[in-house]
Write a protein that holds these residues in place. Structure first.
Motif, PDB file in Angstrom:
ATOM      1  N   ILE A 337       0.838  -1.199   0.000  1.00  0.00           N
ATOM      2  CA  ILE A 337       0.000   0.000   0.000  1.00  0.00           C
ATOM      3  C   ILE A 337       0.873   1.249   0.000  1.00  0.00           C
ATOM      4  CG2 ILE A 337      -1.601   1.359   1.422  1.00  0.00           C
ATOM      5  CD1 ILE A 337      -2.856  -1.331   2.261  1.00  0.00           C
ATOM      6  N   ALA A 338       1.855   1.280   0.892  1.00  0.00           N
ATOM      7  CA  ALA A 338       2.732   2.450   0.970  1.00  0.00           C
ATOM      8  C   ALA A 338       3.529   2.625  -0.322  1.00  0.00           C
ATOM      9  CB  ALA A 338       3.674   2.314   2.167  1.00  0.00           C
ATOM     10  N   ARG A 339       4.076   1.541  -0.842  1.00  0.00           N
ATOM     11  CA  ARG A 339       4.890   1.627  -2.063  1.00  0.00           C
ATOM     12  C   ARG A 339       4.077   2.159  -3.229  1.00  0.00           C
ATOM     13  NH1 ARG A 339       5.605  -0.433  -6.677  1.00  0.00           N
ATOM     14  NH2 ARG A 339       3.841  -1.846  -6.406  1.00  0.00           N
ATOM     15  N   ARG A 344       2.289   6.636  -6.925  1.00  0.00           N
ATOM     16  CA  ARG A 344       1.258   7.415  -7.620  1.00  0.00           C
ATOM     17  C   ARG A 344       1.169   8.851  -7.119  1.00  0.00           C
ATOM     18  NH1 ARG A 344      -4.074   3.502  -8.146  1.00  0.00           N
ATOM     19  NH2 ARG A 344      -2.987   1.525  -8.552  1.00  0.00           N
ATOM     20  N   HIS A 345       1.305   9.026  -5.811  1.00  0.00           N
ATOM     21  CA  HIS A 345       1.077  10.337  -5.191  1.00  0.00           C
ATOM     22  C   HIS A 345       2.228  10.650  -4.245  1.00  0.00           C
ATOM     23  CE1 HIS A 345      -2.934   9.693  -6.808  1.00  0.00           C
ATOM     24  NE2 HIS A 345      -3.042   8.596  -6.083  1.00  0.00           N
ATOM     25  N   PRO A 346       3.407  10.919  -4.763  1.00  0.00           N
ATOM     26  CA  PRO A 346       4.600  11.040  -3.910  1.00  0.00           C
ATOM     27  C   PRO A 346       4.540  12.189  -2.917  1.00  0.00           C
ATOM     28  CG  PRO A 346       5.077  11.742  -6.157  1.00  0.00           C
ATOM     29  CD  PRO A 346       3.738  11.094  -6.196  1.00  0.00           C
ATOM     30  N   ASP A 347       3.698  13.186  -3.150  1.00  0.00           N
ATOM     31  CA  ASP A 347       3.643  14.339  -2.254  1.00  0.00           C
ATOM     32  C   ASP A 347       2.500  14.264  -1.245  1.00  0.00           C
ATOM     33  OD1 ASP A 347       5.853  15.665  -3.449  1.00  0.00           O
ATOM     34  OD2 ASP A 347       4.561  16.245  -5.113  1.00  0.00           O
ATOM     35  N   GLN A 365       7.608   2.532   9.720  1.00  0.00           N
ATOM     36  CA  GLN A 365       8.433   3.666   9.309  1.00  0.00           C
ATOM     37  C   GLN A 365       9.311   3.265   8.123  1.00  0.00           C
ATOM     38  OE1 GLN A 365      10.994   6.345  12.072  1.00  0.00           O
ATOM     39  NE2 GLN A 365      12.353   4.669  11.515  1.00  0.00           N
ATOM     40  N   THR A 366       9.930   2.108   8.210  1.00  0.00           N
ATOM     41  CA  THR A 366      10.873   1.670   7.188  1.00  0.00           C
ATOM     42  C   THR A 366      10.194   1.402   5.848  1.00  0.00           C
ATOM     43  OG1 THR A 366      12.406   0.754   8.802  1.00  0.00           O
ATOM     44  CG2 THR A 366      12.514  -0.165   6.584  1.00  0.00           C
ATOM     45  N   ILE A 367       8.960   0.898   5.864  1.00  0.00           N
ATOM     46  CA  ILE A 367       8.298   0.570   4.594  1.00  0.00           C
ATOM     47  C   ILE A 367       7.687   1.793   3.918  1.00  0.00           C
ATOM     48  CG2 ILE A 367       7.865  -1.815   5.271  1.00  0.00           C
ATOM     49  CD1 ILE A 367       4.954  -1.056   5.788  1.00  0.00           C
ATOM     50  N   GLY A 368       7.744   2.966   4.582  1.00  0.00           N
ATOM     51  CA  GLY A 368       7.361   4.161   3.851  1.00  0.00           C
ATOM     52  C   GLY A 368       6.274   5.033   4.422  1.00  0.00           C
ATOM     53  N   PHE A 369       5.738   4.718   5.587  1.00  0.00           N
ATOM     54  CA  PHE A 369       4.723   5.588   6.173  1.00  0.00           C
ATOM     55  C   PHE A 369       5.396   6.809   6.790  1.00  0.00           C
ATOM     56  CE2 PHE A 369       2.283   1.741   5.714  1.00  0.00           C
ATOM     57  CZ  PHE A 369       1.028   2.221   5.342  1.00  0.00           C
ATOM     58  N   ASP A 370       4.830   7.975   6.499  1.00  0.00           N
ATOM     59  CA  ASP A 370       5.407   9.233   6.977  1.00  0.00           C
ATOM     60  C   ASP A 370       5.083   9.504   8.434  1.00  0.00           C
ATOM     61  OD1 ASP A 370       6.368  10.311   4.308  1.00  0.00           O
ATOM     62  OD2 ASP A 370       4.240  10.000   3.882  1.00  0.00           O
ATOM     63  N   ARG A 397      14.700   8.080   6.998  1.00  0.00           N
ATOM     64  CA  ARG A 397      14.224   9.201   7.795  1.00  0.00           C
ATOM     65  C   ARG A 397      13.445   8.704   9.000  1.00  0.00           C
ATOM     66  NH1 ARG A 397       8.431  11.725   6.469  1.00  0.00           N
ATOM     67  NH2 ARG A 397       8.776  12.112   8.677  1.00  0.00           N
ATOM     68  N   ILE A 398      13.317   9.572   9.989  1.00  0.00           N
ATOM     69  CA  ILE A 398      12.521   9.265  11.177  1.00  0.00           C
ATOM     70  C   ILE A 398      11.100   9.750  10.924  1.00  0.00           C
ATOM     71  CG2 ILE A 398      12.238   9.642  13.643  1.00  0.00           C
ATOM     72  CD1 ILE A 398      15.218  10.186  13.827  1.00  0.00           C
ATOM     73  N   ALA A 399      10.143   8.869  11.083  1.00  0.00           N
ATOM     74  CA  ALA A 399       8.745   9.222  10.851  1.00  0.00           C
ATOM     75  C   ALA A 399       8.255  10.203  11.915  1.00  0.00           C
ATOM     76  CB  ALA A 399       7.873   7.969  10.860  1.00  0.00           C
TER      77      ALA A 399
END
Length: 471
Positions: A337-339, A344-347, A365-370, A397-399
């Motif tokens: 889901i995160a990937r 699609r919506h990087p911002d 955090q590691t898989i991409g959730f901000d 980065r640190i979420a």
């Protein structure tokens, strides 16, 4: 749009223009004060978007073309929106939203107050007298309200009118995706959400549409189009009532949470059914989780196209899966889901709340959730330490943290007072050191309807007051 200037109907550009043209017509204007446009939509310097009059004009206003991508067996497809055209109120020239909530979610220092944004899980709903009055006047139950976009917009707006929260969140339910897949959902009084005909075994998967069918923009528009129309109604109402400086949060349940309800039927009975399915029917479990993952991606992507500025994924049933099974089954679905949403919506920032499974915050955090949300059973300081350690290990980065005020202090019957609320908010801030991650203040679990609106207001005000002192 003139016929010879209109994009193809089966392109993402065509899909987006159709959506935003409908929005403009509904507002009786050619100007669209919401985020998003596509190839034949240009940008005005004032920060609104209008239809271009020529291809030359389109090229002049847009820095690059939209590259549409083929969807799976879909008559409408998805793609990455243009960054340079997201110039509606609350968006910067690079497409990144300048709402305080979105900036903090993205790991930035907000360009304008508040320094610590705040919103509340279940901020719209039964703790508000105006919600109960409205529901009674409409003669509808909760699920019936969700089917009418105008009812959804009204209920979504109610907490904005009462509290200075920094975001609206779409008034909806975690099981609307299950309903879209043909699973019957009921909410009898006092019994919570029920799925009266759960999936009893692998053969019951035949009751559901295929992943190719359900995981398409066309399916979402057909079966959840009322939710997308509600998003557009909310955005119009936010502009009309002067709340255009606040973000709109879209959301969905996570795959495991939907799986849990669809095979177990209830959050109060048969709570072991989900994990038994994973053990007894591993192939069918993979198939169902893959279906749910694909549908959730399309559903959340559609919410972004409709205008949502930030997304929240609720893993509400994290307490009903073991850490080992979470890592094996739930986490890969969340990673997909995160990937895909980031592609699609990087911002658009992604937030996640694994209630009852906060041991998974570093992995999320590691898989991409901000933004990772912390429940009442986990300390903010403990979560911050775990995130820093994970970022040091991975180089990522640190979420941003979200949470985790205990809503018990918002209930007078449990001893809540304005003074205690302020004291507990200060303790929450004090638990984080000066080098802690960014913070979006929220609760550690949703409101249950017994909270005092006056104490909720005291919580929001205290966050804004103490947040300005935070370094």
């Amino acid at each position: 749009l003139p016929q010879h200037h209109a994009p193809r109907k089966n392109s993402y550009a065509g899909f987006a223009v159709q959506q935003y043209w409908r929005l403009a017509r509904s507002m009786d204007t050619a100007m669209l004060p919401v985020a998003g446009c596509a190839v034949t939509v240009g940008v005005c310097a004032a920060g609104t978007v209008t239809a271009s009059k020529s291809r030359k004009g389109c090229r002049r206003h847009c820095s690059k073309r939209v590259r549409s991508e083929s969807g799976r067996n879909s008559t409408t497809t998805h793609g990455r929106p243009l960054k340079t055209v997201l110039l509606a109120h609350g968006s910067g020239t690079d497409g990144v939203s300048t709402f305080s909530l979105c900036e903090v979610a993205a790991g930035s220092i907000p360009s304008s107050p508040p320094r610590v944004p705040v919103w509340v899980f279940r901020q719209a709903g039964r703790h508000l007298p105006e919600y109960n009055d409205y529901k009674k006047a409409r003669g509808k139950n909760f699920l019936e309200l969700l089917r009418d976009p105008h009812d959804v917009a009204e209920v979504t707006m109610q907490p904005l009118r009462r509290y200075p929260v920094d975001a609206a969140i779409l008034f909806s339910d975690i099981l609307v995706v299950a309903e879209a897949l043909g699973v019957r959902v009921e909410m009898p009084g006092g019994k919570g959400i029920l799925v009266p005909e759960p999936l009893e075994g692998p053969s019951d998967l035949a009751r559901l549409p295929s992943a190719d069918e359900a995981g398409s923009a066309a399916f979402i528009e057909e079966h959840l189009g009322h939710v997308l129309e509600a998003v557009r109604c909310i955005l119009r109402q936010m502009q009309t009532e002067g709340f255009g400086n606040r973000a709109l949060i879209g959301f969905s349940a996570a795959p495991w949470t939907l799986f849990f309800y669809m095979v177990g039927g209830s959050s109060r009975r048969r709570t072991d059914a989900g994990e038994r399915w994973l053990t007894d029917h591993p192939n069918a479990s993979r198939e169902l989780l893959a279906l749910l993952t694909q549908v959730i991606v399309e559903y959340l992507s559609a919410q972004v196209r409709a205008g949502c500025h930030i997304l929240q994924v609720f893993e509400a049933m994290g307490e009903h899966i073991s850490p080992a099974n979470f890592e094996e089954w739930a986490l890969p679905a969340m990673a997909e889901i995160a990937r895909e949403l980031k592609r699609r919506h990087p911002d658009v920032p992604l937030m996640v709340f694994p209630r009852g499974a906060c041991y998974a915050l570093p992995a999320l955090q590691t898989i991409g959730f901000d933004v990772v949300s912390v429940d009442c059973n986990t300390g903010l300081d403990e979560a911050a330490h775990a995130l820093r350690a994970e970022a040091s290990r991975t180089g990522g980065r640190i979420a941003t943290l979200q949470g985790n005020f205990n809503p018990r202090w918002l209930r007078p019957e449990e001893g809540g007072t304005p003074e205690i609320v302020r004291s507990e908010v200060q303790k929450m801030f004090n638990s984080l050191g000066p080098k802690s991650p960014g913070l979006i203040a929220n609760l550690g679990e949703g409101l249950n309807g017994k909270e005092s609106p006056e104490l909720v207001a005291a919580f929001v005000d205290a966050v804004h007051a103490f947040g300005e002192e935070r370094q």
